[in-house]
Design a protein around this motif. Structure first.
Motif, PDB file in Angstrom:
ATOM      1  N   LYS A  59      39.287  28.857  31.029  1.00 31.87           N
ATOM      2  CA  LYS A  59      39.997  27.615  30.712  1.00 31.87           C
ATOM      3  C   LYS A  59      39.012  26.473  30.858  1.00 31.87           C
ATOM      4  O   LYS A  59      38.106  26.540  31.694  1.00 31.87           O
ATOM      5  CB  LYS A  59      41.172  27.397  31.674  1.00 31.87           C
ATOM      6  CG  LYS A  59      42.240  28.469  31.626  1.00 31.87           C
ATOM      7  CD  LYS A  59      43.172  28.284  30.454  1.00 31.87           C
ATOM      8  CE  LYS A  59      44.187  29.417  30.424  1.00 31.87           C
ATOM      9  NZ  LYS A  59      45.140  29.270  29.322  1.00 31.87           N
ATOM     10  N   PHE A 114      49.943  15.190  28.897  1.00 35.92           N
ATOM     11  CA  PHE A 114      51.128  15.936  29.317  1.00 35.92           C
ATOM     12  C   PHE A 114      51.419  15.743  30.804  1.00 35.92           C
ATOM     13  O   PHE A 114      52.541  15.953  31.248  1.00 35.92           O
ATOM     14  CB  PHE A 114      50.938  17.430  29.000  1.00 35.92           C
ATOM     15  CG  PHE A 114      52.194  18.241  29.119  1.00 35.92           C
ATOM     16  CD1 PHE A 114      53.138  18.261  28.097  1.00 35.92           C
ATOM     17  CD2 PHE A 114      52.449  18.972  30.280  1.00 35.92           C
ATOM     18  CE1 PHE A 114      54.308  19.000  28.225  1.00 35.92           C
ATOM     19  CE2 PHE A 114      53.618  19.715  30.400  1.00 35.92           C
ATOM     20  CZ  PHE A 114      54.551  19.723  29.372  1.00 35.92           C
ATOM     21  N   PRO A 119      55.141  25.514  39.703  1.00 38.48           N
ATOM     22  CA  PRO A 119      54.552  26.397  38.690  1.00 38.48           C
ATOM     23  C   PRO A 119      54.383  25.719  37.327  1.00 38.48           C
ATOM     24  O   PRO A 119      55.203  24.889  36.947  1.00 38.48           O
ATOM     25  CB  PRO A 119      55.577  27.542  38.575  1.00 38.48           C
ATOM     26  CG  PRO A 119      56.380  27.485  39.813  1.00 38.48           C
ATOM     27  CD  PRO A 119      56.386  26.058  40.267  1.00 38.48           C
ATOM     28  N   HIS A 147      44.739  26.446  35.717  1.00 41.98           N
ATOM     29  CA  HIS A 147      43.916  25.999  34.586  1.00 41.98           C
ATOM     30  C   HIS A 147      42.786  25.086  35.079  1.00 41.98           C
ATOM     31  O   HIS A 147      41.605  25.299  34.772  1.00 41.98           O
ATOM     32  CB  HIS A 147      44.815  25.265  33.579  1.00 41.98           C
ATOM     33  CG  HIS A 147      44.112  24.833  32.338  1.00 41.98           C
ATOM     34  ND1 HIS A 147      44.560  25.136  31.073  1.00 41.98           N
ATOM     35  CD2 HIS A 147      42.978  24.116  32.160  1.00 41.98           C
ATOM     36  CE1 HIS A 147      43.733  24.618  30.182  1.00 41.98           C
ATOM     37  NE2 HIS A 147      42.763  23.994  30.821  1.00 41.98           N
ATOM     38  N   GLU A 202      46.849  30.351  43.984  1.00 44.11           N
ATOM     39  CA  GLU A 202      48.240  30.734  44.271  1.00 44.11           C
ATOM     40  C   GLU A 202      48.547  31.030  45.730  1.00 44.11           C
ATOM     41  O   GLU A 202      49.085  32.083  46.067  1.00 44.11           O
ATOM     42  CB  GLU A 202      48.673  31.969  43.436  1.00 44.11           C
ATOM     43  CG  GLU A 202      48.261  31.993  41.989  1.00 44.11           C
ATOM     44  CD  GLU A 202      49.046  31.013  41.122  1.00 44.11           C
ATOM     45  OE1 GLU A 202      49.642  30.063  41.663  1.00 44.11           O
ATOM     46  OE2 GLU A 202      49.048  31.220  39.897  1.00 44.11           O
TER      47      GLU A 202
END
Ligand code: ADP
Ligand code: MG
Length: 218
Positions: free
Chosen positions: A64, A73, A103, A109, A134
């Motif tokens: 990524k 966004f 999430p 990313h 995570e």
């Protein structure tokens, strides 16, 4: 000549030599130009192979990039801050980078994107840049919590950690099953750290939401 080059470990030059000869004849290079290009071919080849090796060793799940991240966004996320981090001074100062948020907001990313930048700049990830993705989806066993603490302690003021979590720090006590351990771990983790909260919408749900905004029409 090729076997001698191979013997000297100049394998990149060995491969490039036929093309170099041909171009040199066509473009009538001087001896000086030829030697320059030949040396450059060996160096570029070595750099390229080293970059490939670092990429493989880093074991990234996917590639990524920061360039592909749609900052529009996530309007609350500072694009400027991310591009500053991309200059990688955080790696030199052993500063941690922590992405916190629900999430789908792009935590993984952005961690991968910074890792890709570090690899391109010649750093080895997993080795000089530790990426832990995570934290918080499952509670840790006492053994795991202890290892996590040991890891953070070993890296403290020594090498950066890039970490993502969906769990706010106040809940790390129950995540690790030990309030005292969690406090000691966070103390070290956050002492030199850039904490980046991302609280916007899930990019994974982007298209679904757009569909419902259009009244369910495709
Ligand atoms: P998280 O780790 O926060 O759960 P991810 O980083 O895995 O979320 O993002 C989920 C998916 O959405 C990935 O495919 C990621 O590339 C993409 N994504 C998330 N945010 C953006 C964004 N702002 N621009 C482009 N792609 C994004
Ligand atoms: Mg993630």
């Amino acid at each position: 000549m090729q076997p001698q080059l191979k013997h000297m470990g100049l394998t990149q030059l060995e491969k490039a030599l036929p093309t170099l000869f041909e171009t040199a004849r066509q473009e009538q290079w001087t001896y000086e130009m030829f030697l320059n290009r030949a040396i450059a071919a060996e160096i570029e080849g070595r750099d390229r192979r080293a970059a490939e090796r670092r990429m493989t060793a880093a074991r990234l799940p996917t590639i990524k990039t920061l360039e592909a991240f749609d900052f529009a966004f996530q309007p609350d996320l500072s694009e400027r801050l991310l591009w500053e981090l991309a200059d990688l001074s955080f790696v030199q100062t052993a500063t941690n980078v922590i992405f916190l948020g629900p999430p789908g907001v792009g935590k993984t990313h952005l961690s991968l994107a910074l890792t890709v930048k570090a690899l391109a700049a010649g750093y080895s990830a997993l080795f000089t840049v530790l990426v832990i993705d995570e934290v918080g989806y499952t509670n840790l066993s006492p053994g795991q919590a202890h290892h996590f603490f040991e890891l953070v302690t070993a890296r403290y003021e020594h090498g950066s950690i890039l970490l993502t979590s969906n769990t706010s720090f106040s809940a790390w006590g129950s995540l690790l099953g030990d309030e005292v351990l969690a406090t000691a771990l966070l103390d070290r983790l956050l002492h030199h750290a850039e904490v980046i909260p991302i609280n916007g919408r899930s990019y994974r749900m982007k298209d679904r939401r757009q569909t419902s905004e259009m009244g369910g029409q495709k």
